[in-house]
Design an enzyme around this catalytic site. Structure first.
Site, PDB file in Angstrom:
ATOM      1  N   ARG A   1       0.824  -1.208   0.000  1.00 23.21           N
ATOM      2  CA  ARG A   1       0.000   0.000   0.000  1.00 23.21           C
ATOM      3  C   ARG A   1       0.859   1.258   0.000  1.00 23.21           C
ATOM      4  NH1 ARG A   1      -1.332   2.651   4.527  1.00 23.21           N
ATOM      5  NH2 ARG A   1      -3.517   2.791   3.902  1.00 23.21           N
ATOM      6  N   LEU A   2       0.222   2.336  -0.432  1.00 21.91           N
ATOM      7  CA  LEU A   2       0.757   3.683  -0.272  1.00 21.91           C
ATOM      8  C   LEU A   2      -0.313   4.492   0.442  1.00 21.91           C
ATOM      9  CD1 LEU A   2       2.413   4.456  -3.736  1.00 21.91           C
ATOM     10  CD2 LEU A   2       3.577   3.955  -1.582  1.00 21.91           C
ATOM     11  N   ASP A   3       0.085   5.360   1.370  1.00 21.82           N
ATOM     12  CA  ASP A   3      -0.870   6.148   2.119  1.00 21.82           C
ATOM     13  C   ASP A   3      -1.695   7.060   1.213  1.00 21.82           C
ATOM     14  OD1 ASP A   3       0.142   5.051   4.467  1.00 21.82           O
ATOM     15  OD2 ASP A   3       1.622   6.647   4.698  1.00 21.82           O
ATOM     16  N   TYR A   4      -2.823   7.489   1.730  1.00 24.31           N
ATOM     17  CA  TYR A   4      -3.746   8.366   1.017  1.00 24.31           C
ATOM     18  C   TYR A   4      -3.025   9.593   0.450  1.00 24.31           C
ATOM     19  CZ  TYR A   4      -7.876  11.389   0.363  1.00 24.31           C
ATOM     20  OH  TYR A   4      -8.847  12.219  -0.143  1.00 24.31           O
TER      21      TYR A   4
ATOM     22  N   THR B   1       0.234   9.900  -0.060  1.00 20.96           N
ATOM     23  CA  THR B   1       1.508   9.551  -0.685  1.00 20.96           C
ATOM     24  C   THR B   1       1.271   9.142  -2.132  1.00 20.96           C
ATOM     25  OG1 THR B   1       2.447   8.793   1.415  1.00 20.96           O
ATOM     26  CG2 THR B   1       3.507   8.000  -0.591  1.00 20.96           C
TER      27      THR B   1
END
Length: 240
Positions: A100-103, A105
């Protein structure tokens, strides 16, 4: 013909090892018949069920995606925010993100429908490098960066050794651009590492995953991975 546990793994149900446990536990049926032997092979015409629910066997697909900021790394969101799969309307397969990548990022994200491939890449022991570029408030010195390289404690656990370097800085604005290379994938790890040494992140982007880079891609764009790229990713992890 493929081994039953591999078919289950490719469907994204579980890793191959967990699929083997499902088979031996009597949770898998082929054409309505309970199967508990690990050597069983099936074809595309066979009906496979896990816990009486049919699995869908699709051709594996692999994509490199430039995730924009403000997009959720998920296939759905109960708050109706944009999700990464919204950018793949023409893809018929049921793809999902690897990691995942943060919202807030942006950057390189891989998506697939191959559960075994995804589990393989996400396993901690394979130590696949990810390169991030962060704009931070403040200007880290060599001592600060050395802390990141040795590892810092976040959420009660020390991070693995990382590579960190200062790419640019603005004395007047007191901001800096930092490159950080890590192989872990803990929740909000890069942001927490930099905050721990006193430099909160303003912007964050993942520029590379192993040998894969964004190149000239723009946010929201994607491309299929080449077969040689898929094989190279697997080879990198298998060499660890």
């Amino acid at each position: 013909m493929e081994r039953l546990q591999k078919v289950i793994a490719h469907a994204g149900i579980a890793s191959r090892r967990d699929a083997e446990k499902m088979i031996t536990a009597g949770r898998v049926k082929v054409n309505g018949q309970l199967v508990t032997e690990l050597g069983t092979k099936v074809s595309n015409d066979d009906r496979v069920e896990v816990d009486d629910v049919p699995i869908y066997k699709e051709e594996p697909v692999y994509f490199l995606f430039y995730k924009p900021t403000g997009v959720i790394t998920a296939v759905s969101d109960d708050r109706h925010r944009p999700v990464v799969t919204d950018y793949f309307p023409e893809v018929e397969q049921r793809i999902y993100p690897i990691g995942r990548l943060d919202y807030n990022t942006s950057g390189l994200l891989l998506l697939t429908n191959d559960g075994e491939f995804a589990n393989h890449l996400m396993h901690p022991r394979y130590e696949i490098n990810k390169r991030y570029i962060a704009k931070v408030n403040g200007i880290p010195n060599k001592s600060d960066l050395a802390q990141l390289q040795k590892g810092v404690v976040i959420d009660g656990k020390k991070t693995a050794r990382a590579k960190a370097r200062l790419l640019d800085h603005n004395v007047k604005k007191q901001t800096a651009i930092v490159e950080l290379i890590i192989h872990e994938g803990r929740n909000r790890q890069v942001r927490k590492m930099l905050e721990t040494i006193g430099y909160p992140v303003d912007k964050l982007k993942r520029e590379a995953y192993a040998f894969l880079e964004l190149g000239n891609m723009q946010p929201g764009e994607w491309r299929p991975l080449l077969k040689k790229e898929v094989n190279r990713l697997l080879n990198i992890s298998q060499d660890k």
